[in-house]
Design a protein around this motif. Structure first.
Motif, PDB file in Angstrom:
ATOM      1  N   GLY A  66       0.817  -1.214   0.000  1.00  0.00           N
ATOM      2  CA  GLY A  66       0.000   0.000   0.000  1.00  0.00           C
ATOM      3  C   GLY A  66       0.842   1.252   0.000  1.00  0.00           C
ATOM      4  O   GLY A  66       0.343   2.327  -0.344  1.00  0.00           O
ATOM      5  N   PHE A  67       2.122   1.146   0.387  1.00  0.00           N
ATOM      6  CA  PHE A  67       3.037   2.277   0.352  1.00  0.00           C
ATOM      7  C   PHE A  67       3.968   2.134  -0.846  1.00  0.00           C
ATOM      8  O   PHE A  67       4.460   1.035  -1.135  1.00  0.00           O
ATOM      9  N   ALA A  68       4.225   3.244  -1.531  1.00  0.00           N
ATOM     10  CA  ALA A  68       5.106   3.223  -2.695  1.00  0.00           C
ATOM     11  C   ALA A  68       5.726   4.600  -2.879  1.00  0.00           C
ATOM     12  O   ALA A  68       5.007   5.588  -3.042  1.00  0.00           O
ATOM     13  N   GLY A  69       7.044   4.670  -2.836  1.00  0.00           N
ATOM     14  CA  GLY A  69       7.735   5.921  -3.081  1.00  0.00           C
ATOM     15  C   GLY A  69       7.868   6.774  -1.842  1.00  0.00           C
ATOM     16  O   GLY A  69       7.213   6.562  -0.819  1.00  0.00           O
ATOM     17  N   VAL A  70       8.764   7.777  -1.959  1.00  0.00           N
ATOM     18  CA  VAL A  70       9.069   8.689  -0.856  1.00  0.00           C
ATOM     19  C   VAL A  70       8.871  10.119  -1.324  1.00  0.00           C
ATOM     20  O   VAL A  70       9.244  10.469  -2.447  1.00  0.00           O
ATOM     21  N   MET A  71       8.250  10.920  -0.477  1.00  0.00           N
ATOM     22  CA  MET A  71       8.212  12.364  -0.680  1.00  0.00           C
ATOM     23  C   MET A  71       9.294  12.968   0.197  1.00  0.00           C
ATOM     24  O   MET A  71       9.132  13.098   1.407  1.00  0.00           O
ATOM     25  N   ALA A  72      10.435  13.281  -0.414  1.00  0.00           N
ATOM     26  CA  ALA A  72      11.545  13.891   0.304  1.00  0.00           C
ATOM     27  C   ALA A  72      11.274  15.377   0.491  1.00  0.00           C
ATOM     28  O   ALA A  72      10.435  15.949  -0.204  1.00  0.00           O
ATOM     29  N   TYR A  73      12.001  16.002   1.427  1.00  0.00           N
ATOM     30  CA  TYR A  73      11.745  17.422   1.643  1.00  0.00           C
ATOM     31  C   TYR A  73      12.852  18.320   1.125  1.00  0.00           C
ATOM     32  O   TYR A  73      12.675  19.538   1.051  1.00  0.00           O
ATOM     33  N   THR A  74      13.995  17.742   0.746  1.00  0.00           N
ATOM     34  CA  THR A  74      15.030  18.526   0.067  1.00  0.00           C
ATOM     35  C   THR A  74      15.676  17.649  -0.996  1.00  0.00           C
ATOM     36  O   THR A  74      15.663  16.407  -0.905  1.00  0.00           O
ATOM     37  N   LEU A  75      16.287  18.295  -1.976  1.00  0.00           N
ATOM     38  CA  LEU A  75      17.029  17.544  -2.982  1.00  0.00           C
ATOM     39  C   LEU A  75      18.237  16.827  -2.381  1.00  0.00           C
ATOM     40  O   LEU A  75      18.490  15.661  -2.728  1.00  0.00           O
ATOM     41  N   PRO A  76      19.042  17.453  -1.493  1.00  0.00           N
ATOM     42  CA  PRO A  76      20.135  16.686  -0.876  1.00  0.00           C
ATOM     43  C   PRO A  76      19.655  15.425  -0.170  1.00  0.00           C
ATOM     44  O   PRO A  76      20.346  14.399  -0.198  1.00  0.00           O
ATOM     45  N   GLU A  77      18.494  15.485   0.479  1.00  0.00           N
ATOM     46  CA  GLU A  77      17.971  14.276   1.123  1.00  0.00           C
ATOM     47  C   GLU A  77      17.663  13.210   0.086  1.00  0.00           C
ATOM     48  O   GLU A  77      18.004  12.025   0.263  1.00  0.00           O
ATOM     49  N   ALA A  78      16.994  13.588  -0.993  1.00  0.00           N
ATOM     50  CA  ALA A  78      16.661  12.619  -2.038  1.00  0.00           C
ATOM     51  C   ALA A  78      17.929  12.002  -2.632  1.00  0.00           C
ATOM     52  O   ALA A  78      17.987  10.791  -2.890  1.00  0.00           O
ATOM     53  N   LEU A  79      18.952  12.818  -2.851  1.00  0.00           N
ATOM     54  CA  LEU A  79      20.220  12.307  -3.374  1.00  0.00           C
ATOM     55  C   LEU A  79      20.860  11.338  -2.390  1.00  0.00           C
ATOM     56  O   LEU A  79      21.418  10.302  -2.781  1.00  0.00           O
ATOM     57  N   TRP A  80      20.810  11.668  -1.102  1.00  0.00           N
ATOM     58  CA  TRP A  80      21.383  10.796  -0.074  1.00  0.00           C
ATOM     59  C   TRP A  80      20.663   9.449  -0.043  1.00  0.00           C
ATOM     60  O   TRP A  80      21.299   8.394  -0.018  1.00  0.00           O
ATOM     61  N   LEU A  81      19.320   9.485  -0.072  1.00  0.00           N
ATOM     62  CA  LEU A  81      18.561   8.233  -0.069  1.00  0.00           C
ATOM     63  C   LEU A  81      18.867   7.415  -1.318  1.00  0.00           C
ATOM     64  O   LEU A  81      19.044   6.186  -1.252  1.00  0.00           O
ATOM     65  N   SER A  82      18.932   8.072  -2.471  1.00  0.00           N
ATOM     66  CA  SER A  82      19.240   7.364  -3.704  1.00  0.00           C
ATOM     67  C   SER A  82      20.608   6.684  -3.622  1.00  0.00           C
ATOM     68  O   SER A  82      20.766   5.526  -4.041  1.00  0.00           O
ATOM     69  N   GLN A  83      21.575   7.397  -3.065  1.00  0.00           N
ATOM     70  CA  GLN A  83      22.930   6.838  -2.967  1.00  0.00           C
ATOM     71  C   GLN A  83      23.005   5.724  -1.937  1.00  0.00           C
ATOM     72  O   GLN A  83      23.585   4.656  -2.182  1.00  0.00           O
ATOM     73  N   ILE A  84      22.408   5.945  -0.756  1.00  0.00           N
ATOM     74  CA  ILE A  84      22.549   4.972   0.325  1.00  0.00           C
ATOM     75  C   ILE A  84      21.741   3.712   0.048  1.00  0.00           C
ATOM     76  O   ILE A  84      22.058   2.629   0.556  1.00  0.00           O
ATOM     77  N   TRP A  85      20.709   3.828  -0.790  1.00  0.00           N
ATOM     78  CA  TRP A  85      19.912   2.660  -1.172  1.00  0.00           C
ATOM     79  C   TRP A  85      20.436   1.972  -2.426  1.00  0.00           C
ATOM     80  O   TRP A  85      19.913   0.941  -2.829  1.00  0.00           O
ATOM     81  N   SER A  86      21.452   2.533  -3.050  1.00  0.00           N
ATOM     82  CA  SER A  86      22.023   1.918  -4.244  1.00  0.00           C
ATOM     83  C   SER A  86      22.530   0.517  -3.917  1.00  0.00           C
ATOM     84  O   SER A  86      23.236   0.309  -2.921  1.00  0.00           O
ATOM     85  N   GLY A  87      22.153  -0.448  -4.736  1.00  0.00           N
ATOM     86  CA  GLY A  87      22.580  -1.812  -4.509  1.00  0.00           C
ATOM     87  C   GLY A  87      21.765  -2.570  -3.487  1.00  0.00           C
ATOM     88  O   GLY A  87      22.081  -3.720  -3.161  1.00  0.00           O
ATOM     89  N   THR A  88      20.721  -1.957  -2.955  1.00  0.00           N
ATOM     90  CA  THR A  88      19.835  -2.628  -2.001  1.00  0.00           C
ATOM     91  C   THR A  88      18.477  -2.855  -2.659  1.00  0.00           C
ATOM     92  O   THR A  88      18.234  -2.466  -3.796  1.00  0.00           O
ATOM     93  N   GLU A  89      17.583  -3.468  -1.916  1.00  0.00           N
ATOM     94  CA  GLU A  89      16.241  -3.695  -2.449  1.00  0.00           C
ATOM     95  C   GLU A  89      15.475  -2.397  -2.684  1.00  0.00           C
ATOM     96  O   GLU A  89      14.463  -2.390  -3.393  1.00  0.00           O
ATOM     97  N   PHE A  90      15.968  -1.292  -2.111  1.00  0.00           N
ATOM     98  CA  PHE A  90      15.289  -0.010  -2.274  1.00  0.00           C
ATOM     99  C   PHE A  90      15.890   0.827  -3.405  1.00  0.00           C
ATOM    100  O   PHE A  90      15.471   1.967  -3.622  1.00  0.00           O
ATOM    101  N   ALA A  91      16.853   0.278  -4.119  1.00  0.00           N
ATOM    102  CA  ALA A  91      17.441   0.993  -5.258  1.00  0.00           C
ATOM    103  C   ALA A  91      16.351   1.334  -6.267  1.00  0.00           C
ATOM    104  O   ALA A  91      15.485   0.514  -6.578  1.00  0.00           O
ATOM    105  N   GLY A  92      16.379   2.557  -6.767  1.00  0.00           N
ATOM    106  CA  GLY A  92      15.390   2.989  -7.746  1.00  0.00           C
ATOM    107  C   GLY A  92      14.074   3.449  -7.154  1.00  0.00           C
ATOM    108  O   GLY A  92      13.136   3.744  -7.908  1.00  0.00           O
TER     109      GLY A  92
END
Length: 406
Positions: A66-92
């Motif tokens: 029922g949950f899908a995707g994240v609403m980030a509050y800053t671009l640096p946060e979104a970039l951090w999540l994208s990088q830290i989730w790279s190679g995990t099940e949350f990649a992409g």
């Protein structure tokens, strides 16, 4: 077991820890997640990270159907999540940045990171935002995903009159405004229009049942009914005008407090929610739902200055928004404690009074709730996760991972 935490359960689970400390009751957290899904009735929920600010909790809720995707509050946060989730099940994971960015360095990082560009959408509400991206990256930059924000405040006097109910957000108010900005995005190279966001803060973030104020409650419900009816027509018209120019991947609306009315609008494809997972005091005053307190903090008793009063160490965790008593943390357990009006919650001490104070001794702890969901994570570097009657793990907040985003 009831998701409502008891003082004995909390004290027992954390007896080996020294307060001040903060906990997540995952029984309550999971209960709240399931209730949000129930209320959304099949509409996907994008989790609002500003109300969580803890990667463990974000990942936990993204595992919830029922949950899908994240609403980030800053671009640096979104970039951090994208990088830290790279190679995990949350990649992409789909990452929507909820507020416009003027961060040139973050935009350059986005442009240079192909996986991030595929996952992250930035928010714009004017040509100025497009111009700023071009200025930061040059006009030949790689394609940047763009979401338009439609202002969905209620303006009952001629649509643009002096009466304005709701957050001061986007200047894009009418369907014509939205279509005009969409044409500009589509016209300019280096941008891809993917979504529309329309956050009705006057419904989603304003409780319609304030305790002990029946006249105010009736007024709020009257306003919210009329605002929702006006919005359903205007948002649908804006979506129709934009999609006549090209398809959208998503239309995002609402928040924890407006899920029922937002999902009733067929032009909306997803809703945002975050505070309803945490259950802060700001969300106690709604008729339609009642989230459980899932994140709490404990302060130690360090003084007994007078009969019926004890003083806690620290506690001045004041929430953002208009200054007022409703921005103060609230004593929760043991029941029957209150802040003192002349001191409130202080930088290094918070006195509390009430019948329960007579039974408290130096070294005991008092459990409190914050007014807003995510801001407590800016005060603590870690949350102790309570499962059942014990702490099962300790997880870092954003601050505990040495990142802050606003």
């Amino acid at each position: 077991m009831s998701p409502n935490p008891s003082r004995a359960r909390l004290d027992t689970a954390t007896k080996h820890l020294d307060p001040p400390l903060a906990v997540v009751d995952v029984d309550a957290f999971d209960h709240n997640a399931a209730d949000l899904v129930r209320r959304a009735a099949g509409t996907p929920i994008r989790v609002a990270s500003k109300s969580v600010r803890c990667r463990y909790l974000l990942e936990r809720v993204l595992h919830t159907p029922g949950f899908a995707g994240v609403m980030a509050y800053t671009l640096p946060e979104a970039l951090w999540l994208s990088q830290i989730w790279s190679g995990t099940e949350f990649a992409g994971t789909d990452l929507l940045v909820a507020y416009p960015t003027v961060d040139h360095a973050a935009l350059r990082r986005l442009a240079a990171d192909e996986p991030a560009r595929a996952a992250i959408s930035i928010m714009v509400d004017s040509v100025d935002h497009l111009d700023l991206v071009d200025a930061a990256l040059g006009t030949d930059h790689p394609e940047i995903r763009v979401c338009l924000e439609l202002d969905v405040s209620w303006r009952p006097v001629l649509g643009r009159g002096e009466v304005h109910v709701g957050p001061r957000r986007s200047p894009v108010f009418t369907p014509r405004d939205a279509a005009g900005l969409a044409r500009e995005v589509l016209r300019r190279p280096g941008f891809r229009l993917v979504g529309l966001m329309a956050y009705e803060g006057q419904i989603a973030g304003l409780g319609d049942s304030p305790a002990g104020r029946p006249l105010l409650a009736a007024t709020l419900r009257w306003m919210q009914r009329r605002s929702a009816a006006e919005l359903a027509q205007r948002r649908a018209a804006a979506v129709a005008e934009i999609t006549a120019l090209g398809p959208l991947e998503f239309v995002n609306g609402g928040g924890t407090g407006s899920i029922e009315t937002t999902t009733a609008d067929r032009s909306v494809t997803e809703v945002a929610a975050g505070s309803g997972l945490i259950g802060p005091t700001l969300f106690d005053n709604y008729q339609r739902f009642s989230p459980q307190p899932a994140v709490l903090f404990a302060l130690p008793v360090v003084r007994r200055p007078a009969r019926g009063i004890v003083t806690l160490f620290g506690g001045g965790y004041i929430a953002s928004g208009p200054a007022g008593r409703d921005r103060l943390p609230s004593p929760y357990l043991p029941a029957g404690l209150r802040l003192l009006p002349m001191e409130g919650a202080g930088e290094v001490q918070t006195p509390v009074a009430g019948r329960a104070a007579s039974d408290l001794r130096v070294g005991d702890r008092v459990w409190l709730r914050h007014t807003k969901a995510g801001e407590l994570a800016e005060r603590f570097t870690e949350y102790h996760v309570i499962e059942g009657d014990a702490v099962s793990r300790t997880v870092p907040t954003y601050r505990g991972e040495a990142v802050t985003f606003g």
